[in-house]
Scaffold this active site. Sequence first.
Site, mmCIF file in Angstrom:
data_model
loop_
_atom_site.group_PDB
_atom_site.id
_atom_site.type_symbol
_atom_site.label_atom_id
_atom_site.label_comp_id
_atom_site.label_asym_id
_atom_site.label_seq_id
_atom_site.Cartn_x
_atom_site.Cartn_y
_atom_site.Cartn_z
ATOM 1 N N GLY A 176 0.816 -1.213 0.000
ATOM 2 C CA GLY A 176 0.000 0.000 0.000
ATOM 3 C C GLY A 176 0.841 1.251 0.000
ATOM 4 N N GLY A 227 2.664 3.590 1.483
ATOM 5 C CA GLY A 227 3.270 3.724 2.802
ATOM 6 C C GLY A 227 3.769 5.109 3.110
ATOM 7 N N ARG A 228 3.962 5.937 2.091
ATOM 8 C CA ARG A 228 4.393 7.322 2.314
ATOM 9 C C ARG A 228 3.857 8.250 1.237
ATOM 10 N NH1 ARG A 228 10.670 6.935 0.315
ATOM 11 N NH2 ARG A 228 10.286 5.394 -1.272
ATOM 12 N N LYS A 284 4.378 12.340 -2.398
ATOM 13 C CA LYS A 284 5.243 11.245 -1.962
ATOM 14 C C LYS A 284 6.198 11.772 -0.892
ATOM 15 C CE LYS A 284 8.467 7.736 -3.693
ATOM 16 N NZ LYS A 284 9.096 7.178 -4.900
ATOM 17 N N ARG A 330 3.774 14.236 -7.468
ATOM 18 C CA ARG A 330 3.836 13.574 -8.762
ATOM 19 C C ARG A 330 2.447 13.452 -9.373
ATOM 20 N NH1 ARG A 330 6.122 7.550 -7.236
ATOM 21 N NH2 ARG A 330 4.455 6.887 -5.841
ATOM 22 N N ARG A 336 -1.848 0.203 -9.785
ATOM 23 C CA ARG A 336 -0.727 -0.688 -10.092
ATOM 24 C C ARG A 336 -1.217 -2.127 -10.249
ATOM 25 N NH1 ARG A 336 3.541 1.960 -7.099
ATOM 26 N NH2 ARG A 336 2.802 4.036 -6.517
ATOM 27 N N ASP A 344 4.201 -4.229 -7.535
ATOM 28 C CA ASP A 344 3.552 -3.037 -6.987
ATOM 29 C C ASP A 344 4.159 -1.758 -7.557
ATOM 30 O OD1 ASP A 344 5.698 -4.128 -5.141
ATOM 31 O OD2 ASP A 344 5.526 -2.118 -4.320
ATOM 32 N N ASN A 345 5.230 -1.893 -8.358
ATOM 33 C CA ASN A 345 5.833 -0.738 -9.031
ATOM 34 C C ASN A 345 5.538 -0.743 -10.530
ATOM 35 O OD1 ASN A 345 6.961 0.042 -6.598
ATOM 36 N ND2 ASN A 345 8.946 -0.864 -7.018
ATOM 37 N N ASP A 351 7.542 5.081 -9.936
ATOM 38 C CA ASP A 351 8.371 4.773 -8.769
ATOM 39 C C ASP A 351 9.863 4.787 -9.095
ATOM 40 O OD1 ASP A 351 6.159 4.616 -7.187
ATOM 41 O OD2 ASP A 351 6.012 2.442 -7.261
#
Length: 488
Positions: free
Chosen positions: A88, A90-91, A110, A173, A180, A253-254, A263
């Site tokens: 998920g 996370g930041r 981000k 961004r 994803r 996930d990227n 990413d």
Amino acid sequence: MTPTPVWRSSFSSLGPAFFTELQPTPLPEPYLVSANSAVADQLGLDLNWLASPAGIDAFTGNVVMPGSRPLASVYSGHQFGVWAGQLGDGRAILLGDLPSADGRQEVQLKGSGLTPYSRMGDGRAVLRSSIREYLCSEAMHGLGVPTTRALCVTGSPQPVRREEIETAAVVARVAPSFVRFGHFEHFAARGQTAELKQLADFVIDGYYPQCRTSDRYHGNPYAALLEAVTARTAAMVAQWQAVGFCHGVMNTDNMSILGLTIDYGPFQFLDGFDPGHICNHSDEQGRYAFNRQPNVAYWNLFCLGQALLPLIGEQDDALAALETYKTVFPHELQACMLAKLGLTDAREGDRELIENTLQLLAKNRTDFTIFWRRLSRFVEGAAVDTVRDLFLEPKDFDAWLPQYLDRLPGDRAAMTAIAAAMLRTNPKFILRNHLAEIAIRQAKLKDFSEVEALLAVLQAPFDEHPAHEDKAGFPPDWASQIEISCSS
């Protein structure tokens, strides 16, 4: 008075199973590192406002703008080939989406603080990695490679611990969607077929409407979606290989469902051409080496296909959709490489010419970008030694050159046109590691002039920019000592 951005939150329409609403965590004493006028114009944002205290607060996450509905999304994924379970944002916190000439664009902060998906992380990004992502996403856009983009970078003196103590930063961004492969894997792994279908319908209706009317796969829109994502991903990775771009951490996930480069962590553009180059210091097994990227992309698509299988139904249809990769990728890569060579029409023997060219560069570890740019100038009329001098073993180049010359037309007018096309295909400027490092070192001293200079040349990498000739040269010896990892 600057008009307030008109926010919408399309992703939030999916409901609470897909995200957690939360506010970004403020940072003390925020300051602007750089604002991207091109993306600001795209989003209808006033650059002066963006650089004002109000704009800096808004895109650092210190103030939530009216109409924005900040949220962090949940997803899962495979990391370095191993199922990692729930991950998920996370930041990263999605502010919402804004209208633009290119359709609505999501804006995500981000480095904006802890979320329920931060796991052992601190929810922050550092100035170093934020500048790298900001510059590289714009560099890729300038090169014509599908990518997320960046609106601005803000910094703060707040300390953040990585391998050493650094300072915090936030990069805003921008992309049509940040969905994803891992979003689909998450609900498939949990057996939440209703949510999986809801997500797929959201993506199809918003970004792939042609899948609703496709008569392929017996009219199954989810198989058509897998085929469309496969084709976009194949074309994107072909472009990576053609410009010498190493992603460094191609976890599922990227991987963007829209076929965008996303990413930017331990990325690198190749200096000397080494097909087996590993840019990520954390990648001890070399899973994401440059020459492995095409196969890894297919592996990731296979994971997406498995996730979509409950909706596709027939395994044969999923496999057929994935087979698209095996035709699109080589076709797109050959087209990219022929364009780099100045050849507009594919002929018998071209594949051998491309392979021989890459083998020549690999054997001599020839600088990838400088070779192609100088070859363009040679076709334009420059002395052959400007290219020949790039090789440790000039006889290797001498053996290769006749095969290339045989493929070119004989008359000067045609050669001039070919050279002009090559100069629009083979960039003069890329974001080399040492260039980013110089900009980062200066930025740590609150001097952002090099960030701005790099942004300008990277957004127009095929232009000459005579005032920045130093940014188009060979990397210094110390550049080989730069280590980049997943830490950011």
